[in-house]
Scaffold this motif. Structure first.
Motif, PDB file in Angstrom:
ATOM      1  N   ASP A 102       0.854  -1.730   0.069  1.00  0.00           N
ATOM      2  CA  ASP A 102       0.455   0.010  -0.150  1.00  0.00           C
ATOM      3  C   ASP A 102       0.758   1.188   0.124  1.00  0.00           C
ATOM      4  O   ASP A 102       1.908   0.956   0.721  1.00  0.00           O
ATOM      5  N   ILE A 124       0.628   5.836  -0.551  1.00  0.00           N
ATOM      6  CA  ILE A 124       0.625   7.063  -0.868  1.00  0.00           C
ATOM      7  C   ILE A 124       1.262   8.098  -1.421  1.00  0.00           C
ATOM      8  O   ILE A 124       2.442   8.057  -0.562  1.00  0.00           O
ATOM      9  N   ALA A 141      -3.992   7.558  -2.828  1.00  0.00           N
ATOM     10  CA  ALA A 141      -3.553   6.206  -2.395  1.00  0.00           C
ATOM     11  C   ALA A 141      -3.652   4.923  -3.327  1.00  0.00           C
ATOM     12  O   ALA A 141      -4.594   4.534  -4.112  1.00  0.00           O
ATOM     13  N   CYS A 144      -6.459   9.995   1.973  1.00  0.00           N
ATOM     14  CA  CYS A 144      -6.472   8.687   1.561  1.00  0.00           C
ATOM     15  C   CYS A 144      -5.524   8.040   2.902  1.00  0.00           C
ATOM     16  O   CYS A 144      -5.845   7.337   2.853  1.00  0.00           O
ATOM     17  N   LYS A 145      -4.977   9.095   3.867  1.00  0.00           N
ATOM     18  CA  LYS A 145      -4.468   7.928   5.219  1.00  0.00           C
ATOM     19  C   LYS A 145      -5.844   7.533   5.733  1.00  0.00           C
ATOM     20  O   LYS A 145      -4.724   5.928   6.257  1.00  0.00           O
ATOM     21  N   ILE A 201      -3.089   3.451   5.344  1.00  0.00           N
ATOM     22  CA  ILE A 201      -2.337   3.600   5.125  1.00  0.00           C
ATOM     23  C   ILE A 201      -1.318   4.595   5.816  1.00  0.00           C
ATOM     24  O   ILE A 201      -1.271   5.628   6.047  1.00  0.00           O
TER      25      ILE A 201
END
Ligand SMILES: [Zn+2]
Length: 557
Positions: free
Chosen positions: A11, A13, A33, A48-49, A53
């Protein structure tokens, strides 16, 4: 927001100055991501976080990431310039990233040939390619120019058109090509001596060793590898080998399948088999494509087939409607009998295989569009997306009809720059030249379209096709077809999602949308905000394919 904690080790980003997605619902973002090679989220870094990730890669923090460029018409042969020295008019980037300067005269060509000969053992072949005599204001290239380079090697100059070669006196002697040689396509000077010109494949094949060497290179595994590199260098993430060099027989297909599935290979390939043989062979071709489709994988796809109906406009072999060409002979050439086109295409249409048909001229565009209309009357298929490729001289009426039938166009808009002056002055005249590759009209009437480079005919690269469609400048800097200019936004979509659409692959590639492949073009600047005249000069860092970065080698000369 819900988060999933089942993160995997790959994974990632990526953050960027700006991300352009080609997804109208969410056209821009600042982070993307990636999970399992697919887009998990495009938006802000926090969004995205939220997927849990923590692996944030900031290497593109100052770059522009765009939906990966999709090239719907090129040829694996574009990889040949890694092996055969390039001698074209314009400077050109080689697959290894080195830019080779253009050749501007027969003297410069001889100089290039002399240089290659100097590192070739005596008697062995010297082959160069990409020579384009249309720009030379001087006399035609003959054996004498090449004799000035070497009299101790056979020299074979393969022209950019792919229809012509010029050889030197050593080669003429080697193959016993003298006065009165009966083969069609052998050129003679006023005194009846061969001038070194060999027109079309049958004549070029007289220069046996060189023609065979060229054929071998085109079909080699390494050429496919170099094709991948040259596409990556141009920021392309999906490339179509239209009229496939990739063979659908077991051996050829397995080779291509192995090469493209390697993690080192930087591009997804669409292999479009070409319709050749007799009408009775077409059902077999359908079966072969179906078998190959069963063995395809996420980097090798076979959704379409290719047909070729005519030649080129600058070669006066495109078949065009009244009043024909303004100079030269009207020897437009049908490559398949027009009355049989519908019979050739029926098995593919009925099998649900998209058809991309090479039509440079307006007559051939009409033949193809009429054939599709008949097939649709026989067997309705609402989502066929059959495409007129090149479509350079398609008329307004033909575009309206193509739109009504659910067809697409793939314009060879690079012609405006590379041959626009010649089309205005020599081939079709200003009236029709201004309307060539009519992106603006297609836009206004809602005909879906994309762009292509037909590499190696012109260098791979959608920044250049976008530049052509937006500015419509010829090589001498004049505007050709003010009313056919389009916006940068439309050009970007033609180079990405709209190209994917006509390949039946818009659910997989062409935009950065949740669930699709994380394929991106990495640019130093934003095509939307730079001076439109500098779009083609934006530096391409490389690509990201399925979340993996592929950097273009930094050029050295
Ligand atoms: Zn082509």
């Amino acid at each position: 927001m819900a988060s999933k904690n089942s993160t995997s080790t790959n994974d990632v980003i990526y953050t960027a100055r700006l991300i352009r997605t080609a997804n109208p619902s969410r056209p821009t973002g600042s982070a993307i991501a990636v999970r399992d090679g697919k887009v998990l989220c495009v938006g802000t870094l926090d969004e995205c976080k939220a997927w849990g990730i923590t692996n944030v890669d900031t290497r593109f923090q100052n770059k522009i990431l765009t939906a990966g460029f999709v090239e719907a018409h090129s040829h694996v042969m574009a990889g040949m310039f890694h092996f055969i020295p390039y001698v074209g008019w314009f400077p050109r980037m080689m697959p290894n990233g080195v830019v080779v300067p253009g050749v501007k005269s027969t003297e410069e060509l001889a100089e290039r040939v002399r240089e290659v000969a100097s590192r070739t053992p005596l008697g062995e072949s010297v082959i160069v390619a990409g020579f384009d005599p249309i720009y030379l204001k001087t006399e035609r290239l003959s054996r004498h120019h090449l004799d000035a380079a070497t009299t101790e090697h056979p020299v074979f100059v393969f022209h950019a058109s792919g229809h012509l070669a010029t050889i030197n006196s050593f080669a003429l002697q080697k193959y016993d090509i003298g006065p009165g040689h009966p083969a069609p396509g052998v050129g003679f000077d006023d005194s009846g001596e061969p001038n070194g010109e060999l027109r079309e494949p049958a004549a070029m094949a007289l220069s046996k060793d060189e023609f065979r060497a060229l054929g071998r290179i085109i079909f080699e595994k390494d050429t496919l590898i170099q094709y991948g590199s040259s596409m990556r260098n141009a920021g392309i993430t999906t490339a179509t080998d239209l009229g496939a060099t990739i063979h659908l027989n077991d051996e050829g297909f397995n080779l291509a399948s192995t090469v493209t599935s390697s993690e080192d290979f930087p591009v997804r390939v669409v292999a479009a088999s070409r319709v050749i043989g007799s009408v009775n062979d077409m059902q077999d071709a359908v079966e072969r494509i179906r078998l190959a489709q069963g063995k395809s994988h996420n980097k090798l796809h076979l959704p379409i087939v290719k047909m070729v109906l005519d030649g080129s406009i600058q070669g006066f072999t495109a078949v065009i409607q009244w009043p024909g060409y303004i100079t030269g002979e009207d020897h437009g050439l049908f490559l398949l009998p027009p009355e049989q086109v519908v019979d050739y295409l029926r098995p593919f249409h009925n099998a649900g295989i998209g058809i991309h048909c090479h039509c440079n001229g307006s007559t051939t565009s009409q033949v193809f569009i009429d054939a599709i209309e008949q097939l649709l009357r026989e067997t309705p298929w609402l989502d066929h997306r059959h495409t007129v490729t090149h479509a350079q001289l398609i008329t307004q009426a033909q575009m309206r009809k193509a739109r009504n039938l659910g067809m697409c166009a793939n314009f060879f808009v690079n012609h405006v720059f590379y041959w626009g002056d010649q089309h205005r002055d020599i081939t079709v005249g200003p009236d029709r030249a201004h309307g060539m590759n009519p992106c603006g009209s297609a836009d206004r009437m809602g005909l879906p379209y994309s762009f292509h480079t037909d590499a190696p005919v012109t260098p791979p690269g959608h920044l250049h096709t976008m530049w052509c469609a937006v500015n419509r400048r010829t090589a001498t800097g004049e505007v050709l077809g003010e009313n056919e200019k389009i916006s940068v936004d439309r050009a970007f979509h033609a180079a990405t999602i709209d190209a994917a659409y006509q390949l039946h692959m818009d659910h997989l590639v062409g935009s950065l949308e949740v669930g699709k492949y994380a394929d991106m073009t990495v640019l130093d600047d934003d095509p939307y905000t730079v001076d439109p005249m500098t779009i083609r000069d934006i530096n391409v860092w490389g690509t990201v394919l399925g979340g993996i970065p592929y950097e273009r080698p930094v050029q050295t000369s």
